[in-house]
Design an enzyme around this catalytic site. Structure first.
Site, mmCIF file in Angstrom:
data_model
loop_
_atom_site.group_PDB
_atom_site.id
_atom_site.type_symbol
_atom_site.label_atom_id
_atom_site.label_comp_id
_atom_site.label_asym_id
_atom_site.label_seq_id
_atom_site.Cartn_x
_atom_site.Cartn_y
_atom_site.Cartn_z
ATOM 1 N N LYS A 125 -15.283 7.373 -40.117
ATOM 2 C CA LYS A 125 -15.600 8.800 -40.274
ATOM 3 C C LYS A 125 -16.005 9.038 -41.710
ATOM 4 O O LYS A 125 -15.539 8.348 -42.622
ATOM 5 C CB LYS A 125 -14.378 9.651 -39.951
ATOM 6 N N GLY A 134 -18.253 23.814 -28.410
ATOM 7 C CA GLY A 134 -17.449 24.932 -27.916
ATOM 8 C C GLY A 134 -18.231 25.822 -26.967
ATOM 9 O O GLY A 134 -17.757 26.167 -25.876
HETATM 10 N N1 GLU Z 1 -18.077 13.256 -34.000
HETATM 11 C C1 GLU Z 1 -17.737 12.924 -32.656
HETATM 12 C C2 GLU Z 1 -16.262 12.637 -32.539
HETATM 13 O O1 GLU Z 1 -15.484 13.051 -33.357
HETATM 14 C C3 GLU Z 1 -18.619 11.817 -32.104
HETATM 15 C C4 GLU Z 1 -18.518 10.508 -32.809
HETATM 16 C C5 GLU Z 1 -19.550 9.496 -32.331
HETATM 17 O O2 GLU Z 1 -20.290 9.775 -31.404
HETATM 18 O O3 GLU Z 1 -19.586 8.408 -32.932
HETATM 19 O O4 GLU Z 1 -15.815 12.053 -31.590
#
Ligand code: GLU
Length: 418
Positions: A108, A225
């Site tokens: 992340k 949402g």
């Molecule tokens: N941001 C999304 C999550 O928190 C998707 C992450 C992704 O597709 O790699 O799951």
């Protein structure tokens, strides 16, 4: 958003709580290896603003685990982004991909910025600067970002282009959530909301009830949402409350989600919806309804407000909306929680399908994508649900136990070297 300095503490508290449920092979020593990220990178991004001045933004990328495959997870643009937040969210990504049994790990990242303060061209410069700063930390076989809070397909397209330019070759699998024109997947746009909806429907199926006629309150009206609120309305659920970062609205009968979407698209205040009661974001959470959906940001349900929740079921669309103290209160009150790492995993699941299509240089129809998503969500929901029944635990603890066992099994199978 609340300060997020405690998010990493929240993850550690969750791990400590499931400890007694874990299989015997999972020793304390092994568990320690999962409490820290494999790698954290940080950088200062400098861009030229439209007025010719220079601006500097702090940015992060945490790669928590690659034991099960390349790290996977979003990039967010938000003033509250921090190193601790990136680490905690990357851990939840590892758990999420493991609960869904995807051959991926967790990562992340984010930039400390209020994107509303930047023009579109400034946003493009900032997105490209992020990729230049972290080019050695990203890649299809290492760590693959996707959209998250305040980021979207357009930003992924700029990032993919920057990455490919630096690499000197095509690399569509380096980012997911891309536009269809450059290798995005059909169905990725509504995957998080649809996966969430499939998990919710499966829950009612398993307890022998139906969704029709239920009431719901949704905190947050971002992309996922609003899409989710539309899915609920189409299924005969009455959405009686919804909010954005500024305020909430409540109507005893039901809200027309089309009207809410229109107001949001016109960048007006949702309280302009005629005849509604305006609430704060905290008051919204206290409305009596069958289903409560935290769909905004983390740390919204806390020790100080968990007791006031009057919904019977909470289904997390946001990442980390509930603190561990709040979890205990909710479980004592008999509120069932379908946790983030299961309920919002549809997004990363279709991101995985996007990577598979990119690797094959082939694309699937929307039906193919969504039916595969449905199969994965239902199988994962059932595994978590059955484990929780057998262990007499919450769904969150069951999901986390499954995830930790899968990740540590992969670590053991790899061995630890000399
Ligand atoms: N941001 C999304 C999550 O928190 C998707 C992450 C992704 O597709 O790699 O799951």
């Amino acid at each position: 958003m609340q300060p997020t300095a405690s998010l990493d503490q929240n993850v550690l508290a969750q791990i400590a709580r499931v400890r007694p449920m874990l299989s015997e092979f999972l020793t304390d020593e092994l568990l320690e290896t999962i409490k820290v990220p494999e790698h954290v990178a940080e950088a200062s991004l400098v861009i030229r603003r439209d007025d010719d001045s220079l601006a500097t933004y702090r940015a992060y990328r945490s790669r928590h685990s690659t034991a099960r495959g390349p790290a996977k997870g979003g990039i967010r643009f938000h003033p509250m982004v921090s190193r601790e937040e990136a680490i905690a969210l990357s851990m939840w990504m590892s758990f999420k991909t493991a609960v869904l049994d995807l051959p991926l790990g967790g990562g992340k990242g984010g930039i400390v910025v209020d994107p509303k303060s930047l023009s579109r061209r400034e946003l493009e410069r900032l997105s490209r600067a992020y990729v230049r700063a972290f080019r050695h930390d990203l890649g299809p076989a290492l760590d693959v970002p996707a959209p998250d809070v305040n980021t979207n397909g357009e930003i992924m397209a700029w990032m993919t282009d920057e990455y490919e330019t630096l690499a000197g070759q095509s690399a569509p699998g380096s980012f997911t959530g891309k536009p269809l024109s450059i290798g995005g997947s059909l169905g990725r746009d509504r995957a998080t909301a649809l996966g969430w909806f499939i998990a919710l429907s499966r829950f009612y199926e398993r307890i022998g009830e139906t969704l029709v006629g239920k009431t719901a309150v949704v905190q947050g009206s971002g992309n996922a949402g609003l899409t989710m609120a539309h899915l609920l309305a189409d299924a005969g659920v009455r959405v009686i409350g919804i909010s954005d970062s500024r305020e909430g609205i409540h109507l005893e009968s039901w809200l027309d989600i089309g009207t809410v979407s229109k107001i949001k698209a016109e960048r007006r205040r949702i309280s302009e919806y005629s005849g509604v009661l305006t609430t704060t974001n905290d008051e919204l959470l206290e409305i009596r309804a069958d289903i409560l959906v935290p769909a905004a940001v983390e740390n919204q349900i806390r020790a100080d407000n968990a007791d006031k929740i009057r919904a019977g079921l909470m289904v997390e669309l946001a990442n980390g909306p509930t603190t561990p103290e709040a979890d205990m209160t909710l479980s004592k009150k008999g509120v069932t929680v379908i946790p983030d790492i299961l309920a919002n995993a549809g997004g990363v699941t279709v991101s995985y399908f996007e990577q598979v299509q990119n690797a094959m240089n082939f694309s699937w129809t929307r039906d193919e994508v969504e039916s595969r998503l449905s199969d994965r969500m239902i199988a994962s929901f059932d595994a978590v649900y059955d484990r929780s029944i057998n262990a007499g635990s919450t769904l969150r603890d069951a999901a986390l136990a499954i995830a930790l066992e899968r990740i540590i099994r992969a670590k053991i199978d790899r061995g630890f070297g000399w």
